[in-house]
Design a protein around this motif. Sequence first.
Motif, short mmCIF file in Angstrom:
data_model
loop_
_atom_site.label_atom_id
_atom_site.label_comp_id
_atom_site.label_asym_id
_atom_site.label_seq_id
_atom_site.Cartn_x
_atom_site.Cartn_y
_atom_site.Cartn_z
N ASN A 44 -0.93 10.54 2.16
CA ASN A 44 -1.64 9.72 2.24
C ASN A 44 -1.40 8.32 2.11
OD1 ASN A 44 -3.47 7.40 2.62
ND2 ASN A 44 -5.30 9.09 2.34
N ARG A 45 -0.56 7.66 3.16
CA ARG A 45 0.46 6.78 2.90
C ARG A 45 -0.65 5.51 1.82
NH1 ARG A 45 5.86 5.30 6.31
NH2 ARG A 45 6.08 7.84 6.17
N GLN A 46 -2.04 5.40 3.14
CA GLN A 46 -2.89 4.74 2.33
C GLN A 46 -3.40 4.54 1.11
OE1 GLN A 46 -3.04 1.35 3.47
NE2 GLN A 46 -1.65 2.50 5.05
N ALA A 47 -3.21 6.50 0.57
CA ALA A 47 -3.60 6.09 -1.09
C ALA A 47 -2.95 5.54 -2.23
CB ALA A 47 -4.04 7.69 -0.95
N ALA A 48 -1.14 5.86 -1.87
CA ALA A 48 -0.32 5.49 -2.29
C ALA A 48 -0.31 3.90 -2.47
CB ALA A 48 1.12 6.05 -1.52
N VAL A 49 -0.74 3.26 -1.24
CA VAL A 49 -0.95 1.64 -1.15
C VAL A 49 -1.79 1.37 -1.99
CG1 VAL A 49 -1.64 -0.39 -0.36
CG2 VAL A 49 0.67 0.94 1.08
N ALA A 50 -2.98 1.97 -2.37
CA ALA A 50 -4.28 1.73 -3.21
C ALA A 50 -3.86 1.35 -4.45
CB ALA A 50 -5.60 2.48 -2.90
N THR A 51 -3.01 3.02 -4.77
CA THR A 51 -2.47 3.43 -5.99
C THR A 51 -1.37 2.20 -7.03
OG1 THR A 51 -3.07 5.32 -5.82
CG2 THR A 51 -1.44 4.77 -7.75
N ALA A 52 -0.52 1.72 -5.73
CA ALA A 52 -0.20 0.52 -6.21
C ALA A 52 -0.43 -0.65 -6.54
CB ALA A 52 1.52 0.59 -5.08
N ARG A 53 -1.29 -1.06 -5.86
CA ARG A 53 -2.20 -2.27 -5.73
C ARG A 53 -2.62 -2.45 -6.90
NH1 ARG A 53 -3.68 -3.10 0.78
NH2 ARG A 53 -2.19 -4.04 1.63
N SER A 54 -3.30 -1.20 -6.84
CA SER A 54 -3.78 -1.22 -8.62
C SER A 54 -2.77 -1.99 -9.73
CB SER A 54 -4.97 0.43 -9.28
OG SER A 54 -4.03 0.71 -9.54
N ILE A 55 -2.26 -2.02 -9.76
CA ILE A 55 -0.75 -1.86 -10.48
C ILE A 55 0.51 -3.52 -10.77
CG2 ILE A 55 0.84 -0.67 -12.24
CD1 ILE A 55 0.56 1.50 -11.13
N PHE A 56 -0.44 -3.44 -9.36
CA PHE A 56 1.67 -4.01 -9.24
C PHE A 56 0.43 -5.72 -8.18
CE2 PHE A 56 4.68 -6.06 -5.45
CZ PHE A 56 5.37 -6.61 -5.85
N ASP A 57 0.90 -6.67 -8.70
CA ASP A 57 0.10 -8.02 -8.37
C ASP A 57 0.26 -8.62 -6.96
OD1 ASP A 57 -1.72 -7.69 -10.33
OD2 ASP A 57 -0.76 -9.38 -11.70
N GLY A 58 1.73 -8.37 -6.14
CA GLY A 58 2.40 -8.67 -5.32
C GLY A 58 2.01 -7.85 -4.27
N GLU A 59 2.99 -8.53 -2.84
CA GLU A 59 2.31 -8.36 -1.86
C GLU A 59 2.22 -6.24 -1.29
OE1 GLU A 59 2.85 -7.92 3.35
OE2 GLU A 59 3.73 -9.78 1.63
N VAL A 60 1.96 -5.39 -1.07
CA VAL A 60 2.59 -3.96 -1.21
C VAL A 60 3.15 -3.50 -0.02
CG1 VAL A 60 2.35 -1.48 -1.72
CG2 VAL A 60 1.48 -3.16 -3.54
N LEU A 61 3.91 -3.08 0.92
CA LEU A 61 4.16 -2.46 1.99
C LEU A 61 4.51 -1.06 1.77
CD1 LEU A 61 6.19 -5.93 3.24
CD2 LEU A 61 3.71 -5.24 3.61
N THR A 62 4.55 -0.39 3.20
CA THR A 62 5.02 0.90 3.17
C THR A 62 6.26 0.26 4.42
OG1 THR A 62 3.10 0.95 4.75
CG2 THR A 62 2.58 1.91 2.63
N ALA A 63 6.84 1.69 4.28
CA ALA A 63 7.98 1.93 4.88
C ALA A 63 7.84 2.26 6.55
CB ALA A 63 9.06 1.99 4.74
N GLU A 64 6.64 1.55 7.69
CA GLU A 64 6.65 2.10 8.50
C GLU A 64 7.43 2.21 9.85
OE1 GLU A 64 3.41 3.80 9.14
OE2 GLU A 64 3.21 3.31 6.82
#
Length: 248
Positions: A218-238
């Motif tokens: 689940n890519r969106q779950a990965a983004v949610a996890t990353a956003r809880s740690i990293f303050d900048g913009e989080v993208l996925t390689a689409e």
Amino acid sequence: MRQVTVLGGCGAYPEPGRACSGFLVDWDGFRLVLDLGYATLPRLLTHCPDDAVDAVVITHEHPDHCIDLHGLFRMRLYGGGGHRKLPLYCTPGVLTRLGALEPEVELGMVFDVHELPGAYKVGPFELSCVLLPHYVPNVGVRLQAEQIALAYTGDTGPDPLLAELGRDADLYIVEATDRTGELQQVHRNLLASSEAAQWAARAGARRLMLTHFWPGNNRQAAVATARSIFDGEVLTAEEDLVVPLGSP
């Protein structure tokens, strides 16, 4: 144009309609390719229909990062057009694997090979590399042009060098395989999305792009996890996503 176009972001093998690791970097018309995994070549050719790429950088020899380099080789060898030799920056294992596919043809007929790790001037970029932990020799790549840096890990386990590789990068492309049980491994060769975010934060990167997703994750779950740690913009390689470099 100063931008990165995603050719693929899957790890191991491509999901339907997707491709494995690959990125096209365009800097004022100089076009550099980072990795060419499964199914990336057709996508590259939609963005570069004339095959006018200026350099290729391959992080390591696993086929989900390098196999479509073979297709590019054949296109240049048999397709005509009078291409000059294409600068290829790669680890030695890439040449071994590619050479096994074409043992009767000299790779030097198509490629001007430069071994990684190493530091090179590549068009507008200062290219530098660090060896990072993986199952085979893998290099993290940093491209610096003017005051803008793009960094890419290839595949890697946790390592302090990740903070330096992505130091103050405008865009840090970090593998986030999130393979089940990975965090419990004693010898680490891949990252989780939480770790990708941690290293991007330690590096002080402005933006983070997660890549090398294990098929079915689940890519969106990965983004949610990353956003809880990293303050900048989080993208996925689409696939076909275009990301400007140096934008406000």
